[in-house]
Design a protein around this motif. Structure first.
Motif, PDB file in Angstrom:
ATOM      1  N   PHE A  67      -9.122   1.831   4.333  1.00 53.27           N
ATOM      2  CA  PHE A  67      -9.137   0.372   5.233  1.00 53.27           C
ATOM      3  C   PHE A  67      -9.712  -0.496   4.414  1.00 53.27           C
ATOM      4  O   PHE A  67      -9.532  -1.719   4.266  1.00 53.27           O
ATOM      5  CB  PHE A  67      -9.728   0.843   6.445  1.00 53.27           C
ATOM      6  CG  PHE A  67      -8.917   1.507   7.463  1.00 53.27           C
ATOM      7  CD1 PHE A  67      -7.750   1.610   7.218  1.00 53.27           C
ATOM      8  CD2 PHE A  67      -9.340   1.843   8.794  1.00 53.27           C
ATOM      9  CE1 PHE A  67      -6.945   2.119   8.285  1.00 53.27           C
ATOM     10  CE2 PHE A  67      -8.756   2.693   9.668  1.00 53.27           C
ATOM     11  CZ  PHE A  67      -7.365   2.726   9.276  1.00 53.27           C
ATOM     12  N   ILE A 124      -7.894  -2.156   1.847  1.00 46.59           N
ATOM     13  CA  ILE A 124      -6.864  -3.067   2.430  1.00 46.59           C
ATOM     14  C   ILE A 124      -7.512  -4.203   2.830  1.00 46.59           C
ATOM     15  O   ILE A 124      -6.730  -5.350   2.578  1.00 46.59           O
ATOM     16  CB  ILE A 124      -6.147  -2.322   3.429  1.00 46.59           C
ATOM     17  CG1 ILE A 124      -5.327  -1.029   3.205  1.00 46.59           C
ATOM     18  CG2 ILE A 124      -5.398  -3.416   4.348  1.00 46.59           C
ATOM     19  CD1 ILE A 124      -4.922  -0.301   4.303  1.00 46.59           C
ATOM     20  N   LEU A 132      -3.508 -12.036  -0.265  1.00 47.29           N
ATOM     21  CA  LEU A 132      -3.232 -11.383   1.109  1.00 47.29           C
ATOM     22  C   LEU A 132      -2.063 -10.617   0.880  1.00 47.29           C
ATOM     23  O   LEU A 132      -2.049  -9.398   1.283  1.00 47.29           O
ATOM     24  CB  LEU A 132      -3.145 -12.269   2.307  1.00 47.29           C
ATOM     25  CG  LEU A 132      -4.379 -12.825   2.555  1.00 47.29           C
ATOM     26  CD1 LEU A 132      -3.915 -14.233   3.603  1.00 47.29           C
ATOM     27  CD2 LEU A 132      -5.308 -11.757   3.403  1.00 47.29           C
ATOM     28  N   LEU A 176      -1.775  -6.149   1.068  1.00 48.11           N
ATOM     29  CA  LEU A 176      -0.449  -5.383   1.858  1.00 48.11           C
ATOM     30  C   LEU A 176      -0.049  -4.320   1.141  1.00 48.11           C
ATOM     31  O   LEU A 176       0.502  -3.350   1.586  1.00 48.11           O
ATOM     32  CB  LEU A 176       0.521  -6.290   2.339  1.00 48.11           C
ATOM     33  CG  LEU A 176       0.085  -7.324   3.044  1.00 48.11           C
ATOM     34  CD1 LEU A 176       1.156  -8.194   3.782  1.00 48.11           C
ATOM     35  CD2 LEU A 176      -0.434  -6.502   4.561  1.00 48.11           C
ATOM     36  N   VAL A 213      -1.877  -1.316   1.666  1.00 45.29           N
ATOM     37  CA  VAL A 213      -1.520  -0.750   2.942  1.00 45.29           C
ATOM     38  C   VAL A 213      -0.364   0.283   2.492  1.00 45.29           C
ATOM     39  O   VAL A 213      -0.697   1.808   2.869  1.00 45.29           O
ATOM     40  CB  VAL A 213      -0.851  -1.499   3.883  1.00 45.29           C
ATOM     41  CG1 VAL A 213      -0.321  -0.869   4.993  1.00 45.29           C
ATOM     42  CG2 VAL A 213      -1.822  -2.607   4.173  1.00 45.29           C
ATOM     43  N   TRP A 219      -1.409   4.310   2.733  1.00 47.04           N
ATOM     44  CA  TRP A 219      -0.562   5.062   3.931  1.00 47.04           C
ATOM     45  C   TRP A 219       0.328   6.298   3.335  1.00 47.04           C
ATOM     46  O   TRP A 219       0.432   7.288   4.496  1.00 47.04           O
ATOM     47  CB  TRP A 219       0.133   3.964   4.773  1.00 47.04           C
ATOM     48  CG  TRP A 219      -0.064   4.414   6.399  1.00 47.04           C
ATOM     49  CD1 TRP A 219       1.002   4.889   7.100  1.00 47.04           C
ATOM     50  CD2 TRP A 219      -1.078   4.116   6.899  1.00 47.04           C
ATOM     51  NE1 TRP A 219       0.493   4.822   8.196  1.00 47.04           N
ATOM     52  CE2 TRP A 219      -0.889   4.288   8.210  1.00 47.04           C
ATOM     53  CE3 TRP A 219      -2.372   3.241   6.466  1.00 47.04           C
ATOM     54  CZ2 TRP A 219      -1.806   4.343   9.101  1.00 47.04           C
ATOM     55  CZ3 TRP A 219      -3.421   3.262   7.701  1.00 47.04           C
ATOM     56  CH2 TRP A 219      -3.245   3.959   8.801  1.00 47.04           C
ATOM     57  N   GLU A 247       0.046   9.402   5.621  1.00 49.98           N
ATOM     58  CA  GLU A 247       1.093  10.187   6.460  1.00 49.98           C
ATOM     59  C   GLU A 247       1.126  11.701   5.894  1.00 49.98           C
ATOM     60  O   GLU A 247       1.340  12.358   6.645  1.00 49.98           O
ATOM     61  CB  GLU A 247       2.265   9.673   5.779  1.00 49.98           C
ATOM     62  CG  GLU A 247       2.485   8.296   6.763  1.00 49.98           C
ATOM     63  CD  GLU A 247       4.179   7.552   6.462  1.00 49.98           C
ATOM     64  OE1 GLU A 247       4.897   8.311   5.503  1.00 49.98           O
ATOM     65  OE2 GLU A 247       4.587   6.585   7.200  1.00 49.98           O
ATOM     66  N   LYS A 252       7.137   9.125  12.426  1.00 53.41           N
ATOM     67  CA  LYS A 252       6.365   8.664  11.363  1.00 53.41           C
ATOM     68  C   LYS A 252       7.241   7.351  10.772  1.00 53.41           C
ATOM     69  O   LYS A 252       6.391   6.242  10.496  1.00 53.41           O
ATOM     70  CB  LYS A 252       6.589   9.664  10.226  1.00 53.41           C
ATOM     71  CG  LYS A 252       5.958   9.456   9.017  1.00 53.41           C
ATOM     72  CD  LYS A 252       5.880  10.824   8.343  1.00 53.41           C
ATOM     73  CE  LYS A 252       6.790  10.828   7.252  1.00 53.41           C
ATOM     74  NZ  LYS A 252       6.759  12.028   6.568  1.00 53.41           N
ATOM     75  N   LEU A 276       3.471  -0.401  11.935  1.00 54.77           N
ATOM     76  CA  LEU A 276       2.091  -0.906  11.111  1.00 54.77           C
ATOM     77  C   LEU A 276       2.375  -1.709  10.170  1.00 54.77           C
ATOM     78  O   LEU A 276       1.829  -2.850   9.924  1.00 54.77           O
ATOM     79  CB  LEU A 276       1.379   0.426  10.393  1.00 54.77           C
ATOM     80  CG  LEU A 276      -0.144   0.438  10.302  1.00 54.77           C
ATOM     81  CD1 LEU A 276      -0.843   0.489  11.417  1.00 54.77           C
ATOM     82  CD2 LEU A 276      -0.385   1.610   9.481  1.00 54.77           C
ATOM     83  N   LEU A 283       0.360  -5.263  10.691  1.00 57.18           N
ATOM     84  CA  LEU A 283      -0.633  -5.506   9.741  1.00 57.18           C
ATOM     85  C   LEU A 283      -0.052  -6.635   8.804  1.00 57.18           C
ATOM     86  O   LEU A 283      -1.015  -7.531   8.312  1.00 57.18           O
ATOM     87  CB  LEU A 283      -1.140  -4.289   8.720  1.00 57.18           C
ATOM     88  CG  LEU A 283      -2.167  -3.253   9.452  1.00 57.18           C
ATOM     89  CD1 LEU A 283      -2.214  -2.226   8.472  1.00 57.18           C
ATOM     90  CD2 LEU A 283      -3.380  -4.033   9.928  1.00 57.18           C
ATOM     91  N   ILE A 340      -2.547  -9.725   8.522  1.00 58.56           N
ATOM     92  CA  ILE A 340      -3.225  -9.892   7.398  1.00 58.56           C
ATOM     93  C   ILE A 340      -2.660 -11.135   6.640  1.00 58.56           C
ATOM     94  O   ILE A 340      -3.371 -12.057   6.033  1.00 58.56           O
ATOM     95  CB  ILE A 340      -3.063  -8.828   6.436  1.00 58.56           C
ATOM     96  CG1 ILE A 340      -4.304  -7.621   7.345  1.00 58.56           C
ATOM     97  CG2 ILE A 340      -3.792  -9.123   5.134  1.00 58.56           C
ATOM     98  CD1 ILE A 340      -4.422  -6.570   6.535  1.00 58.56           C
ATOM     99  N   GLY A 341      -1.276 -11.280   6.498  1.00 61.52           N
ATOM    100  CA  GLY A 341      -0.577 -12.047   5.576  1.00 61.52           C
ATOM    101  C   GLY A 341      -0.611 -13.396   6.340  1.00 61.52           C
ATOM    102  O   GLY A 341      -0.900 -14.546   5.383  1.00 61.52           O
TER     103      GLY A 341
END
Lengths: 500, 487
Positions: free
Chosen positions: A394, A397, A428, A432, A435, A439, A443, B160, B167, B171, B175-176
Motif C-alpha cells: 500500500f 502505491i 499518479l 497505479l 497497484v 496485487w 491475489e 478474483k 479495485l 483506485l 488516485i489518478g
C-alpha cells in the motif's frame, strides 16, 4: 536535553564513524556467530543513539562543523552536518539497528556456517562507509568512505552464494559497475581540484561560483553526475541493482535497499545544491530539462518491468529503481517543495522497502523461495508476514495513511507549484502500476490454495518484530507526518539556501 | 454524551465491533450478537447528534495534524448527518438480514465477512463526518480497500476477476483524478476545509475550474458516472448483504455524497451556478441515467439488473448536484435517502429469492409470487419507490429534482427524468407482476419452494415500511437538508 556526557557530545560527529570502524575488525576476531551478532547489534544501537543525538544537536543549535584532528578546513578534513545529513544519518543507523536484529535469524538460515561471523564485520564496515559518506564535508574523503561501503557491500552480496551461486555474478557485475561509478566520481573531483585547488565542499561551492563558463568544471560536473547516477541506480544506469538485490541474503537486501541508494541520493543532493548550486545547474545548464524526462522514464519503465517478474525480490528491486525515479524527480524541480519531497521520500521509502524485503526474507525462510508460486496460500499460513507485505505494498502505491501517500502528496504539490500538470498526472499514473505488481502477489497469496501437503508456520518473532517495526513506522509516519516533514522541510530550505 | 464524544464513538464503535467479531469468530451466535449490538449502539450514538445538527450547530472534532496545515478532522453538517443516520440504521437491518442469509446460504468465512463489514461501516462514518477533503479521501480509500475482501468473498476465479475490476476502477479514478484534484485544490486555495460557500471562489477562474470539477466528478469513481461504472456490476459477485448495504447504500452513496460535498462546500453553489462547465457534466449524468436504465433492461440476472438500475439512480444525485439550484441540491440529498431504502429492499428480495429458491435469473421467477408472497410484495413496494410513484418516498426526491431542473431552465432534463421513470417501470414492474400473475412453466418449477428465512423477511419488512414512512414524512429529511443551500 543531552543523551551523552559533554565530552562525547563535543565529538559526536567523529564518534559515529569511529565506533563502527573500530568495531568491525574487532568483530572479525569473534569466531562464534552469536557473539559476533550481539557485539554488532550493540554497536549498531550505539550508532543509532549517536545519530539521534546529532540530529537533536543540529535541530537545536544549527549545523555541526567538526575539524578532523584539529586541522582547520579547508586544509584538514571537515565533517559538516546540517539538518539534511543529520536526517540521513538517523535513517541509515535506524535501519541498520532494526535490520541487525533481523539478521540473527536470517544469517543463520541463509549463510554458510564459517562465513557467518564475517557477515557482521562486513555489515559494520558497510555501515561505517555509509555513515562516513553522509557525514563528511570533504569531497575526496567522501570517495574513500564510498569505497569502504561499496567494497563491503560487494562481499555482502556475494555471501548469498551459499544459497544461489548467481549471487557471485551479481556481486561481480555490481563490482564492475560500482567501480566505474566511483572512478567517474573521483575523476570529476580531480577536475574540480585542478581548477579550484580545494576538496572541501563548502570551499568548493565558494570557488566554483565565479567559474560558470569553465569547461573543466563542466566536465567535472558531468563525471560526478554520471558516477553518482550509477551509484544510485538512476535509470538507465540501474542494471546492477536488480540482480544484486535478488541474490543477496535477505538481511543484506533489506539493509542495502533501505540505505545504500538513499545515501547516493543524498550525495547527489549535496553536490547539486550545495557544491554547484541551483543558479549554475538549473539556470545556466537547465539541468531539469535533462533530469526531469529521465526521472519520468525511471518511474515508468522499471515499474512496467516489475509487473512481469516472477521472482518477487526482483520485482521489488525494480520497484526500487522506480522509486529512485521519484526522488530524482523531486529534486529536479529545484524548489523547496520538490527537495522536501525527495528528502521525505528517502525516509519513507527506506522504512517501506526495508520492511518489504524483511517480509520476503520470512517467506524465503518458510517456503524456501521467493517466486510468485511460493506465495500461494500464504495469506492464511503466514497472516502476519503477508499483512506486513500488503501494508508495505500500500505504501508503494501511495494509499493514504501510509508514508507513500505523504511522499506522493509533496511530489505532486511540487509538480503543481511548478505548473506541470502533466507530470503530476504521470506521477499518479505510475503509482497505479504499483497497484498491478503488488496485487499480483496479493491475489496469489490470498486466493490460491496452499500447495498440496505443504505445512507452513508463521515466521518466528525474530523476523516478525523487526519487519513490523519498519512497517509500523511506515503507518505511523504516514498518519502523523508533521515531525518528519518539519525535519525534511527545514533541511530542504537550508539546502536551497533559505535559512533553516 | 457530548457531540464531541458522539463523533469519536461513531468511528470507534464499529472498529471495536470488528475486533470483537474477530475475537469471537469461533462462536457464531456470540459473534452475530456482537454485530447486532454494535450496529444498535452505533445508530443510537449517531442519533444523539441529530438534535444538535437540526438546532443549527455544526459539532466538530480535530484529531491531530497529519501534514503541516492539514488535520484529520470531523464536522457534522446536515448532509453527513443524514448519510450517517441512513447507513447506521440500515446496518442494523442488514445484520438481521445477513444472519438469515449467510446461514441459509451456508457461506464460509463468516467471521471475516462480519469483521470487514464493520470496518467498512466505520469508514462510511468517517466519510460522512469528514471535516475536510483530506479526511474524506482517507476514509474513502479505506472504504474501497475494506470492501475488497467482501466483494471477493467467494474466492473463486470469477470473484478474483471482479475484484480486479472493482479495485482497478475505484483506485484508478481516486488516485489518478480525485487525489490530483484535491492536491490542486490545496495548491490553489491553501485549505481543504469544507466551508459554506466553498473555498475556491475568487482563487481560480477560466477553464481550469471546469477541468477541476470534472476531475472531481469522474475521480469520485464510487458515484459510478459513466464511463467509470463497470466496478458496480462487477461487485455483484459479493454475498447479497454486501450488495444490499454496501453497493446500494454505503459505498455508492459515499460516492454521490462526496460529489455533493465537493459541489456545495469546495466549489460553492453560487460560484458554480454561473459557470458553463456544469452543463457538460449534466449531460454526462443524464447519459448515465438513460444508458444505465437501458442496460438494466437487457439483464436477465436480477442482481445485475439492480446494479445497472443503481448506476442510473446515482446519476440522479450527480445531476442534481450539477444543476446547482437550491431545490436540485436538496432533491439530490433526499434522493440519497429515498433510493437507499428502495434499493436495499430490492436487493434484500433478490437475496431472499436466491436463498429460498436458488434462482438468480429473472426469467426463472414466473409464478414465484405464490411461493414467496411477502418477498414479492416487498419487491413491488421497492420498485414503486425507485420509479417514484406514490405512496413511496421516491416520489419526493424526483419531485424536487424536477423542480430544480425547471428552476435552472433545463427543460430537456425534465424530459430525461420522465423518460427514465418510464424505463424504470419497464425493467422493474414486470418482475413482481409475472411472479404473481403468470403461471410457472417447465423450467420455472416453484414446487417445494418456501418463503425466505424469517430473519430475512423481518429485514425486508422494515425497509419496505421505511419506503412508505418516507413518503408520509418527507419533511424530516427536507428540513434537515434545507440549510445546506445557504440562507
Amino acid at each position: 536535553m543531552t543523551l551523552f556526557p559533554a565530552v562525547v557530545e563535543a565529538h559526536l560527529a567523529v564518534l559515529l564513524i569511529v565506533v563502527p570502524l573500530i568495531a568491525a575488525p574487532l568483530c572479525s576476531l569473534l569466531r562464534r556467530e552469536s557473539l559476533a551478532w550481539i557485539f554488532a547489534a550493540a554497536v549498531s544501537v550505539v550508532c543509532l543513539a549517536l545519530a539521534v543525538a546529532i540530529l537533536g544537536q543540529v535541530m537545536a543549535n544549527g549545523p555541526i562543523a567538526y575539524e578532523m584532528g584539529g586541522w582547520a578546513s579547508p586544509w584538514g578534513i571537515e565533517f559538516r552536518i546540517d539538518r539534511l545529513n543529520a536526517f540521513v544519518l538517523v535513517i541509515v543507523s535506524a535501519i541498520a539497528a532494526v535490520v541487525m536484529w533481523y539478521a540473527h535469524g536470517s544469517v543463520r538460515a541463509e549463510i554458510g556456517g564459517d562465513q557467518q561471523p564475517h557477515y557482521y564485520t562486513l555489515y559494520l564496515l558497510c555501515l561505517t562507509g555509509l555513515l562516513g559518506v553522509t557525514a563528511t564535508g570533504d569531497a575526496f574523503n567522501l570517495f574513500v568512505f564510498l569505497e569502504i561501503s561499496s567494497l563491503s557491500s560487494y562481499v555482502l552480496i556475494s555471501l548469498g552464494a551459499g544459497r544461489d551461486r548467481r549471487a557471485l555474478t551479481a556481486a561481480f557485475t555490481y563490482l564492475v559497475m560500482g567501480t566505474i561509478g566511483a572512478t567517474f566520481y573521483v575523476i570529476g573531483i580531480g577536475l574540480l581540484y585542478m581548477v579550484t585547488g580545494t576538496l572541501n565542499m563548502a570551499d568548493l561551492a565558494v570557488r566554483l561560483a565565479p567559474l560558470a563558463d569553465n569547461t573543466t568544471v563542466l566536465a567535472g560536473f558531468a563525471f560526478i553526475m554520471v558516477g553518482l547516477s550509477l551509484k544510485l541506480a538512476l535509470f538507465p544506469l540501474h542494471l546492477w541493482l536488480p540482480n544484486a538485490y535478488t541474490y543477496a541474503p535477505s538481511a543484506v537486501t533489506a539493509f542495502l535497499a533501505a540505505t545504500a541508494t538513499k545515501v547516493a541520493v543524498y550525495v547527489l543532493l549535496r553536490f547539486l545544491f550545495t557544491v554547484f548550486g541551483t543558479d549554475y545547474l538549473f539556470e545556466e545548464l537547465t539541468l531539469n530539462g535533462f533530469l526531469l524526462p529521465l526521472a519520468v522514464i525511471a518511474m515508468f519503465i522499471p515499474s512496467l518491468v516489475a509487473i512481469f517478474q516472477t521472482n518477487i525480490k526482483r520485482m521489488l528491486a525494480y520497484s526500487s529503481v522506480a522509486q529512485l525515479g521519484y526522488m530524482v524527480l523531486g529534486l529536479s524541480f529545484a524548489s523547496i517543495t520538490g527537495v522536501t519531497a525527495t528528502v521525505i521520500h528517502l525516509f519513507n521509502h527506506a522504512v517501506t522497502k526495508g520492511g518489504l524485503f524483511m517480509a520476503l526474507g520470512a517467506v524465503l525462510l518458510r517456503t524456501g523461495g521467493v517466486s510468485l508460486q511460493n506465495m500461494a496460500g500464504l495469506g492464511r499460513q503466514m497472516p502476519l508476514t503477508m499483512a506486513a507485505f500488503v501494508v508495505g505494498g500500500f505504501s508503494l502505491i501511495g494509499v493514504p495513511t501510509t508514508v507513500g501517500f505523504i511522499s506522493k502528496w509533496y511530489l505532486i504539490l511540487a509538480a503543481l507549484e511548478d505548473g506541470r500538470w502533466p507530470i503530476a498526472f504521470l506521477i499518479l499514473a505510475s503509482s497505479l502500476l504499483a497497484v498491478i505488481y503488488i496485487w499480483r502477489v496479493v491475489e496469489v497469496a490470498y486466493f490460491q490454495p496452499a500447495l498440496e501437503g505443504r505445512k507452513i508456520e508463521e515466521a518466528p518473532l525474530s523476523y516478525l518484530i523487526p519487519t513490523w517495526l519498519l512497517i509500523g513506522a511506515s503507518l505511523y509516519f504516514g498518519v502523523d507526518a508533521t515531525y518528519t516533514l518539519e525535519v525534511a522541510g527545514s533541511a530542504a530550505a537550508h539546502l536551497m539556501g533559505n535559512g533553516g | 454524551m457530548t457531540a464531541h464524544d458522539a463523533i469519536l464513538l461513531s468511528l470507534s464503535i464499529p472498529l471495536a465491533g470488528a475486533g470483537l467479531i474477530a475475537l469471537f469468530g469461533v462462536r457464531p451466535n456470540l459473534r452475530e450478537t456482537v454485530t447486532l449490538i454494535t450496529a444498535g449502539a452505533l445508530f443510537a450514538t449517531v442519533a444523539t447528534l441529530y438534535p444538535v445538527v437540526t438546532a443549527g450547530e455544526l459539532p466538530s472534532v480535530t484529531l491531530f495534524e497529519m501534514l503541516p496545515g492539514l488535520s484529520i478532522s470531523f464536522e457534522v453538517e446536515p448532509l453527513g448527518m443524514m448519510f450517517a443516520l441512513i447507513a447506521s440504521f440500515l446496518w442494523i437491518v442488514t445484520t438481521i438480514y445477513a444472519i438469515g442469509y449467510m446461514r441459509g446460504h451456508h457461506e464460509e468465512n463468516q467471521t471475516r465477512f462480519y469483521a470487514f463489514f464493520a470496518i467498512a461501516i466505520a469508514a462510511t462514518m468517517g466519510v460522512a463526518f469528514a471535516g475536510n477533503m483530506l479526511t474524506l479521501f482517507i476514509f474513502y480509500e479505506i472504504l474501497t480497500l475494506s470492501t475488497f475482501p467482501l466483494v471477493t468473498h467467494a474466492g473463486t476465479d470469477e470473484a478474483k476477476r471482479a475484484g480486479r475490476v472493482y479495485l482497478g476502477i475505484l483506485l484508478g479514478t481516486s488516485i489518478g483524478l480525485q487525489l490530483l484534484a484535491m492536491i490542486a485544490t490545496w495548491a490553489i486555495a491553501g485549505t481543504l476545509e469544507f466551508q459554506e460557500g466553498g473555498i475556491l471562489d475568487g482563487n481560480i477562474t477560466g477553464p481550469a475550474v471546469g477541468i477541476l470539477l470534472a476531475m472531481y466528478v469522474f475521480g469520485i469513481g464510487k458515484a459510478a458516472v459513466m464511463p467509470f461504472h463497470r466496478w458496480l456490476p462487477a461487485a455483484m459477485v459479493a454475498p447479497t448483504p454486501v450488495s444490499a448495504l454496501l453497493h446500494a447504500v454505503a459505498v455508492v452513496k459515499a460516492g454521490v455524497f462526496t460529489v455533493l460535498k465537493v459541489t456545495v462546500y469546495i466549489f460553492g453553489i453560487d460560484f458554480l451556478r454561473n459557470l458553463d462547465v456544469t452543463q457538460w457534466l449534466q449531460i454526462a449524468a443524464a447519459a448515465t441515467i438513460v444508458l444505465g436504465s437501458l442496460v438494466a433492461m437487457t439483464k436477465d440476472n436480477l442482481k445485475a439488473r439492480l446494479a445497472y438500475s443503481t448506476i442510473s439512480q446515482l446519476g440522479y444525485v450527480v445531476l442534481g448536484a450539477m444543476l446547482v439550484t437550491p431545490l436540485a441540491i436538496v432533491g439530490s440529498g433526499m434522493h440519497i435517502a429515498m433510493h437507499a431504502f428502495g434499493k436495499i429492499t430490492l436487493f434484500f428480495c433478490a437475496g431472499a429469492i436466491m436463498v429460498a429458491s436458488h434462482k438468480s435469473e429473472i426469467s426463472q421467477m414466473r409464478g414465484l409470487g405464490r411461493a414467496m408472497p411477502y418477498t414479492m410484495a416487498a419487491f413491488f413496494i421497492g420498485s414503486l419507490s425507485i420509479i417514484g410513484l406514490p405512496p413511496m418516498g421516491g416520489l419526493w426526491s424526483k419531485w424536487y429534482l424536477v423542480l430544480g431542473a425547471l428552476d435552472a431552465q433545463q427543460v430537456w432534463l425534465v424530459v430525461v427524468l420522465m423518460l427514465s421513470s418510464v424505463l424504470n417501470i419497464a425493467y422493474l414492474l414486470p418482475i413482481p407482476f409475472r411472479a404473481f400473475f403468470s403461471t410457472p412453466n417447465g423450467d420455472t418449477e416453484t414446487a417445494g419452494i418456501k418463503e425466505a428465512p424469517t430473519a430475512c423477511l423481518i429485514a425486508i419488512g422494515i425497509t419496505s415500511v421505511g419506503c412508505i414512512v418516507l413518503f408520509l414524512f418527507p419533511d424530516a429529511v427536507y428540513n434537515l437538508l434545507q440549510p445546506i443551500t445557504g440562507p
